[in-house]
Design an enzyme around this catalytic site. Structure first.
Site, PDB file in Angstrom:
ATOM      1  N   ARG A 101      -0.340  -9.003  13.407  1.00 48.94           N
ATOM      2  CA  ARG A 101      -1.039  -7.849  12.449  1.00 48.94           C
ATOM      3  C   ARG A 101      -1.581  -8.792  11.238  1.00 48.94           C
ATOM      4  O   ARG A 101      -2.726  -7.917  10.935  1.00 48.94           O
ATOM      5  CB  ARG A 101       0.309  -7.009  11.847  1.00 48.94           C
ATOM      6  CG  ARG A 101       0.457  -6.055  12.896  1.00 48.94           C
ATOM      7  CD  ARG A 101       1.866  -5.391  12.755  1.00 48.94           C
ATOM      8  NE  ARG A 101       2.098  -4.741  11.444  1.00 48.94           N
ATOM      9  CZ  ARG A 101       3.167  -4.763  10.694  1.00 48.94           C
ATOM     10  NH1 ARG A 101       4.266  -5.410  11.315  1.00 48.94           N
ATOM     11  NH2 ARG A 101       3.129  -4.207   9.693  1.00 48.94           N
ATOM     12  N   LYS A 122       0.934  -1.086  -0.024  1.00 51.32           N
ATOM     13  CA  LYS A 122      -0.054   0.052  -0.113  1.00 51.32           C
ATOM     14  C   LYS A 122       0.925   1.244   0.060  1.00 51.32           C
ATOM     15  O   LYS A 122       0.603   1.930  -0.623  1.00 51.32           O
ATOM     16  CB  LYS A 122      -1.109   0.238   1.190  1.00 51.32           C
ATOM     17  CG  LYS A 122      -1.917  -1.090   1.287  1.00 51.32           C
ATOM     18  CD  LYS A 122      -2.916  -1.167   2.604  1.00 51.32           C
ATOM     19  CE  LYS A 122      -1.834  -1.021   3.846  1.00 51.32           C
ATOM     20  NZ  LYS A 122      -1.158  -2.212   4.110  1.00 51.32           N
ATOM     21  N   ARG A 127      -9.576   0.871   8.698  1.00 52.14           N
ATOM     22  CA  ARG A 127      -9.189  -0.471   9.078  1.00 52.14           C
ATOM     23  C   ARG A 127     -10.212  -1.098   9.641  1.00 52.14           C
ATOM     24  O   ARG A 127     -10.105  -2.286   9.890  1.00 52.14           O
ATOM     25  CB  ARG A 127      -8.032  -0.522   9.751  1.00 52.14           C
ATOM     26  CG  ARG A 127      -6.658  -0.844   9.016  1.00 52.14           C
ATOM     27  CD  ARG A 127      -5.403  -0.634  10.006  1.00 52.14           C
ATOM     28  NE  ARG A 127      -4.335  -1.300   9.751  1.00 52.14           N
ATOM     29  CZ  ARG A 127      -3.400  -0.745   9.205  1.00 52.14           C
ATOM     30  NH1 ARG A 127      -3.416   0.486   8.815  1.00 52.14           N
ATOM     31  NH2 ARG A 127      -2.228  -1.566   8.943  1.00 52.14           N
ATOM     32  N   ARG A 145      11.197  -1.450  11.268  1.00 52.87           N
ATOM     33  CA  ARG A 145      10.228  -1.215  12.215  1.00 52.87           C
ATOM     34  C   ARG A 145      10.151  -2.241  13.238  1.00 52.87           C
ATOM     35  O   ARG A 145       9.936  -3.399  12.881  1.00 52.87           O
ATOM     36  CB  ARG A 145       8.859  -1.055  11.315  1.00 52.87           C
ATOM     37  CG  ARG A 145       8.571   0.408  10.666  1.00 52.87           C
ATOM     38  CD  ARG A 145       7.421   0.410   9.807  1.00 52.87           C
ATOM     39  NE  ARG A 145       6.356  -0.333  10.334  1.00 52.87           N
ATOM     40  CZ  ARG A 145       5.153  -0.363   9.603  1.00 52.87           C
ATOM     41  NH1 ARG A 145       5.084   0.226   8.581  1.00 52.87           N
ATOM     42  NH2 ARG A 145       4.124  -0.665  10.405  1.00 52.87           N
ATOM     43  N   ARG A 188      11.600  -5.546   4.898  1.00 50.94           N
ATOM     44  CA  ARG A 188      11.148  -4.121   4.693  1.00 50.94           C
ATOM     45  C   ARG A 188      12.135  -3.312   5.690  1.00 50.94           C
ATOM     46  O   ARG A 188      12.313  -3.417   6.743  1.00 50.94           O
ATOM     47  CB  ARG A 188       9.772  -3.911   5.304  1.00 50.94           C
ATOM     48  CG  ARG A 188       9.445  -2.123   5.289  1.00 50.94           C
ATOM     49  CD  ARG A 188       7.727  -2.135   5.160  1.00 50.94           C
ATOM     50  NE  ARG A 188       7.061  -2.674   6.222  1.00 50.94           N
ATOM     51  CZ  ARG A 188       6.059  -2.549   6.559  1.00 50.94           C
ATOM     52  NH1 ARG A 188       5.140  -1.954   5.230  1.00 50.94           N
ATOM     53  NH2 ARG A 188       5.174  -2.952   7.577  1.00 50.94           N
TER      54      ARG A 188
END
Ligand code: ADP
Ligand code: ADP
Ligand code: ZN
Length: 220
Positions: A171, A13, A88, A160, A127
């Site tokens: 998540r 996203k 969300r 992160r 990431r």
């Protein structure tokens, strides 16, 4: 045009929103980035959100909605925005309709970026995020020119804390339970377009731009 990018953590996203925002010249509004800014500045909002983010859970709707409402009141949102990571929950989707209606606007397009869970885990594990501009990279799929350094702004890249393996899977569970019902919600409203998120970054962006052009033509 108000465009939502819907998809699980790691679906792409943020990556796609950034490219589309440049193309359409409208702001990229990412609720996760707003929370991370608040965390970094140690504001009351940041302190309230921290525990939820660390556990990989959703920050309560009331807090999240107030934060996004304030962001959408800024003058640069008037021509539309690309929302990434919000809404969300169904409650957030309802609140968004209200906020947009107050500005005589609506949700024009929801792009659902579909990626399978095993691929999501690979993406989250690799990431790297820029501390300064929020730019996103991947050690294998989208490496920066110099390791650890953001191509766009020269900022330092970090992993992160919520991309750790324990939080990753939490998540994805939270996404399936609380966010995935939004796919049907928007499909029923006939604003949903489904995009194969497992193609390379450029192809996904191509499909996204085609969907936007289709909507613009339908609107005109
Ligand atoms: P991802 O890149 O995995 O989709 P985000 O950066 O969008 O993650 O979000 C990081 C965290 O911030 C979430 O796990 C959640 O704790 C919080 N968050 C972001 N957006 C929302 C939202 N719309 N509602 C509740 N919590 C949110
Ligand atoms: P989200 O905002 O949905 O959590 P990101 O845009 O941050 O997702 O992407 C998650 C990770 O996957 C990042 O490391 C990014 O570089 C990488 N990525 C994004 N899109 C693709 C793609 N189409 N193919 C391979 N890797 C991708
Ligand atoms: Zn940067």
């Amino acid at each position: 045009m108000n465009i939502l990018l819907l998809g699980a953590p790691g679906a792409g996203k943020g990556t796609q929103a950034e490219l589309l925002a440049e193309h359409l010249h409208i702001p990229h509004v990412a609720s996760g980035d707003l929370f991370r800014e608040a965390l970094r500045s140690d504001t009351p909002l940041g302190r309230e959100a921290k525990g939820y983010i660390d556990r990989g859970e959703l920050v309560p709707d009331a807090v999240t909605i107030a934060m996004v409402r304030e962001r959408l009141a800024a003058p640069d949102s008037r021509e539309g925005v690309i929302l990434d990571g919000f809404p969300r929950t169904i409650e957030q989707a309802r609140a968004l309709d209200e906020v947009l209606a107050e500005q005589r606007q609506k949700v024009d397009l929801v792009a659902f970026i579909r990626v399978r869970p095993d691929e999501l885990l690979k993406r989250l594990s690799g990431r790297w995020t820029c501390r300064d501009c929020g730019g996103v990279y991947h050690t294998l799929y989208n490496p920066p020119q110099r390791p650890g350094v953001c191509d766009a702004c020269g900022g330092a890249l970090y992993q992160r804390p919520d991309d750790r393996p324990e939080t990753q899977s939490r998540r994805i569970e939270v996404y399936l339970a609380q966010t995935s019902p939004l796919v049907e919600h928007y499909r029923r409203r006939r604003v949903l377009v489904e995009i194969d998120g497992e193609q390379d970054i450029a192809r996904v962006q191509d499909d996204l731009r085609k969907a936007v052009t289709g909507k613009q033509q339908a609107k005109a």
